[in-house]
Design a protein around this motif. Structure first.
Motif, PDB file in Angstrom:
ATOM      1  N   GLU A 224       0.866  -1.178   0.000  1.00  0.00           N
ATOM      2  CA  GLU A 224       0.000   0.000   0.000  1.00  0.00           C
ATOM      3  C   GLU A 224       0.902   1.227   0.000  1.00  0.00           C
ATOM      4  O   GLU A 224       1.308   1.727   1.039  1.00  0.00           O
ATOM      5  CB  GLU A 224      -0.915  -0.014   1.228  1.00  0.00           C
ATOM      6  CG  GLU A 224      -1.936  -1.135   1.234  1.00  0.00           C
ATOM      7  CD  GLU A 224      -2.976  -0.979   0.136  1.00  0.00           C
ATOM      8  OE1 GLU A 224      -3.223   0.174  -0.286  1.00  0.00           O
ATOM      9  OE2 GLU A 224      -3.532  -1.994  -0.304  1.00  0.00           O
ATOM     10  N   LEU A 225       1.218   1.698  -1.194  1.00  0.00           N
ATOM     11  CA  LEU A 225       2.172   2.786  -1.353  1.00  0.00           C
ATOM     12  C   LEU A 225       1.460   4.125  -1.230  1.00  0.00           C
ATOM     13  O   LEU A 225       0.571   4.450  -2.020  1.00  0.00           O
ATOM     14  CB  LEU A 225       2.852   2.671  -2.720  1.00  0.00           C
ATOM     15  CG  LEU A 225       4.141   3.463  -2.939  1.00  0.00           C
ATOM     16  CD1 LEU A 225       5.212   3.047  -1.947  1.00  0.00           C
ATOM     17  CD2 LEU A 225       4.637   3.246  -4.373  1.00  0.00           C
ATOM     18  N   SER A 226       1.855   4.906  -0.218  1.00  0.00           N
ATOM     19  CA  SER A 226       1.225   6.214  -0.024  1.00  0.00           C
ATOM     20  C   SER A 226       1.649   7.197  -1.095  1.00  0.00           C
ATOM     21  O   SER A 226       0.872   8.074  -1.483  1.00  0.00           O
ATOM     22  CB  SER A 226       1.571   6.771   1.355  1.00  0.00           C
ATOM     23  OG  SER A 226       0.977   5.985   2.366  1.00  0.00           O
ATOM     24  N   GLY A 227       2.875   7.076  -1.558  1.00  0.00           N
ATOM     25  CA  GLY A 227       3.295   7.991  -2.602  1.00  0.00           C
ATOM     26  C   GLY A 227       4.769   7.900  -2.933  1.00  0.00           C
ATOM     27  O   GLY A 227       5.531   7.155  -2.321  1.00  0.00           O
ATOM     28  N   VAL A 228       5.149   8.679  -3.944  1.00  0.00           N
ATOM     29  CA  VAL A 228       6.529   8.758  -4.420  1.00  0.00           C
ATOM     30  C   VAL A 228       6.988  10.202  -4.279  1.00  0.00           C
ATOM     31  O   VAL A 228       6.396  11.117  -4.859  1.00  0.00           O
ATOM     32  CB  VAL A 228       6.651   8.296  -5.879  1.00  0.00           C
ATOM     33  CG1 VAL A 228       8.087   8.476  -6.375  1.00  0.00           C
ATOM     34  CG2 VAL A 228       6.208   6.839  -6.025  1.00  0.00           C
ATOM     35  N   ASN A 229       8.022  10.399  -3.513  1.00  0.00           N
ATOM     36  CA  ASN A 229       8.605  11.713  -3.255  1.00  0.00           C
ATOM     37  C   ASN A 229       9.887  11.823  -4.063  1.00  0.00           C
ATOM     38  O   ASN A 229      10.758  10.964  -3.972  1.00  0.00           O
ATOM     39  CB  ASN A 229       8.885  11.842  -1.753  1.00  0.00           C
ATOM     40  CG  ASN A 229       9.678  13.072  -1.407  1.00  0.00           C
ATOM     41  OD1 ASN A 229       9.381  14.163  -1.873  1.00  0.00           O
ATOM     42  ND2 ASN A 229      10.709  12.897  -0.588  1.00  0.00           N
ATOM     43  N   VAL A 230      10.004  12.867  -4.874  1.00  0.00           N
ATOM     44  CA  VAL A 230      11.187  12.984  -5.731  1.00  0.00           C
ATOM     45  C   VAL A 230      12.107  14.089  -5.219  1.00  0.00           C
ATOM     46  O   VAL A 230      11.660  15.132  -4.745  1.00  0.00           O
ATOM     47  CB  VAL A 230      10.810  13.239  -7.206  1.00  0.00           C
ATOM     48  CG1 VAL A 230      10.086  12.027  -7.762  1.00  0.00           C
ATOM     49  CG2 VAL A 230       9.965  14.489  -7.365  1.00  0.00           C
ATOM     50  N   MET A 231      13.402  13.817  -5.296  1.00  0.00           N
ATOM     51  CA  MET A 231      14.414  14.748  -4.815  1.00  0.00           C
ATOM     52  C   MET A 231      14.727  15.764  -5.910  1.00  0.00           C
ATOM     53  O   MET A 231      15.522  15.502  -6.809  1.00  0.00           O
ATOM     54  CB  MET A 231      15.671  13.986  -4.399  1.00  0.00           C
ATOM     55  CG  MET A 231      15.474  13.154  -3.145  1.00  0.00           C
ATOM     56  SD  MET A 231      16.954  12.239  -2.665  1.00  0.00           S
ATOM     57  CE  MET A 231      16.787  10.767  -3.676  1.00  0.00           C
ATOM     58  N   THR A 232      14.061  16.903  -5.839  1.00  0.00           N
ATOM     59  CA  THR A 232      14.232  17.952  -6.844  1.00  0.00           C
ATOM     60  C   THR A 232      15.486  18.757  -6.505  1.00  0.00           C
ATOM     61  O   THR A 232      15.411  19.895  -6.030  1.00  0.00           O
ATOM     62  CB  THR A 232      12.983  18.850  -6.886  1.00  0.00           C
ATOM     63  OG1 THR A 232      12.687  19.300  -5.546  1.00  0.00           O
ATOM     64  CG2 THR A 232      11.786  18.083  -7.408  1.00  0.00           C
TER      65      THR A 232
END
Length: 528
Positions: A224-232
């Motif tokens: 159950e993946l809450s989300g993907v956070n990308v390193m900008t």
């Protein structure tokens, strides 16, 4: 007779009718999809902001005393594999979970932050050291390692920061996904949820192939993946010369949104655009980035916050709260990245407040840890202070007749305090004394089940005895009545336990427990 008896429907009229019906059908479908998007986005709760905190870098960042709402929720970093024991989790490779509690009061500081209404996300991985799944190849031990961290700190949200060599380790990618799925199942059976975020490097063109594979592995395991956070951040050669850091970041997020739509679709999860934005986050590196010439300004922070609000981004973070301040005049080259300042002139602004923007949510939707003793502050009531018991207190109970030097830890009314400077007779929780004037700093509550900390000791003669007639330079160590001290600057004739004040501080500092353990280990090795 037919319904249209006596009238004929011409070909042009038929075409118009088909177009109208088709348009109504499309509009209805589109509107329903927007409703579904909105409902799904809303089900994930309000968007939230939490800045990363490097738990082990010195000087330690006092996250347990948030200066603003923007500093109230944190992503505590980084849990990695023990260099000498692959399946044992550590903080930064420097502290075991127990050592972090003893040496830097991590458990207590987390509890204190929660008393203040904050939430703690624990982050695994990072750029340095080895993420657990890359070092620990035994599946059951890997699950145990993740579980030990989640259970110890009772976290409801974890962050998996996968970058560097870990990103290309296909075997580790599969082990990690299987272990996190097992962990989520176990938590669910215990009646506790576990939100899982992936944090991945990104370019203005989006995620790398390996990054997309890390996401796909999680979805294949039904995590159950809450989300993907990308390193900008740290774009290097992938950023065009005329592209600003803000434009590179919004481009990276837009490209990642498109890519994730494809990854989710291949996993059989055809989510809408709004839901997908809600399942995304952004983490810029504030100020001077690791790549020379890349500077994320306060203006860029405002722009990224506005973009996040427009798109409905579910999360915003930054690297890091440790760095959210203007460098002092004694830091000569701001083009060199500092762990303690941003490298840009922030004026009166904080990156945390700018990036948080209008986000009002929390990483955890439910209370994580109840307030110890039933009330914040460690008292049952103002007239009925909680009794302190030496048998269940980690440090000695404060005494009005005892002299305490800088760094001494005590317990008073079921809270732990550390002396900021020499003190005698000053009550740690005196409500009429301004915090800045008090010689005591509140660390956090005494935790359930605690026992007295076994304070390490050094054998007599480990360091020379303090001599009133001797001159001492910065860094020199001495012993006085069995206690070890280190000189903070040049001094002569000033006893390590002499009275000191905020305006006239002592030139001596008592050695920390970690320093004493290191000294004891070195002394033991020399005698072997």
């Amino acid at each position: 007779m037919g319904r249209f008896d006596g009238r004929r429907l011409s070909v042009p009229r038929l075409a118009i009718l088909v177009a109208i019906v088709g348009g109504l059908t499309f509009a209805g479908t589109s509107s329903w999809r927007h409703v579904q998007d909105a409902q799904a986005a809303g089900s994930h709760g309000a968007a939230w902001y939490a800045g990363y905190v490097d738990a082990t870098v010195t000087p330690l960042y006092e996250f347990e005393q948030p200066a603003s709402k923007a500093a109230r929720d944190i992503v505590l970093s980084f849990v990695v594999a023990d260099p000498d024991s692959a399946c044992s989790p550590t903080w930064g490779g420097a502290y075991s979970l127990d050592a972090a509690s003893d040496d830097i009061d991590l458990d207590r500081r987390i509890a204190r932050l929660r008393q203040a209404g904050g939430s703690v996300v624990v982050s695994f991985g990072g750029a340095a050291n080895s993420e657990l799944s890359t070092a620990c190849t035994d599946p059951s031990q890997l699950v145990d390692a993740y579980t030990s961290v989640v259970d110890r700190y009772d976290v409801r949200t974890i962050d998996l920061d996968i970058e560097g060599p870990a990103l290309a380790d296909a075997a580790a990618t599969q082990r990690r996904a299987a272990a996190i799925k097992a962990l989520q199942v176990a938590r669910a059976k215990a009646g506790k949820n576990l939100r899982v975020w992936l944090t991945l490097p990104v370019s203005p063109q989006g995620l790398s192939t390996e990054g997309r594979q890390v996401v796909a592995a999680m979805l294949e395991q039904k995590v159950e993946l809450s989300g993907v956070n990308v390193m900008t951040m740290d774009y290097g050669g992938s950023r065009a010369k005329d592209q600003t850091m803000l434009d590179a970041s919004t481009s990276a997020l837009t490209a990642t949104h498109r890519q994730l739509g494809q990854v989710y679709a291949r996993a059989g999860q055809d989510v809408g655009s709004a839901t997908l934005w809600r399942r995304m986050g952004a983490t810029p590196m504030i100020g001077q980035n690791d790549v020379p010439g890349e500077i994320f300004s306060t203006a860029a922070a405002k722009g990224l916050s506005a973009f996040a609000a427009e798109k409905g981004l579910g999360r915003m973070s930054m690297w890091s709260l440790n760095r959210d301040r203007t460098c002092g005049a004694n830091y000569p080259d701001v083009t060199v990245v500092s762990n303690s300042c941003s490298g840009v002139d922030q004026g009166a602004e904080s990156f945390a407040a700018l990036l948080r923007g209008t986000m009002t949510g929390s990483p955890d939707s439910t209370e994580v840890t109840p307030v110890v003793g039933g009330r914040a502050g460690g008292r049952d009531s103002a007239d009925n202070p909680v009794a302190d018991d030496p048998a269940t207190s980690p440090y000695p109970i404060w005494s009005a007749d005892e002299t305490y030097v800088e760094g001494t830890r005590v317990v008073w009314h079921r809270n732990a305090y550390v002396a900021k400077w020499w003190t005698l007779g000053d009550t740690p929780d005196d409500p009429v004394v301004d915090e800045s004037a008090s010689p005591w700093r509140l660390i956090g509550p005494v935790l359930p089940g605690e026992k007295p900390v076994q304070v390490p000791t050094l054998p007599s003669g480990t360091y020379p005895a303090w001599d009133q007639g001797a001159a001492y330079r910065k860094g020199e160590r001495v012993m006085l009545r069995g206690t070890a001290f280190v000189a903070k600057w040049y001094s002569t004739g000033v006893s390590p336990d002499a009275r000191a004040t905020q305006n006239e501080p002592s030139p001596w500092r008592q050695l920390t427990d970690a320093e004493i353990r290191q000294a004891a280990a070195a002394a033991s090795a020399d005698t072997d």
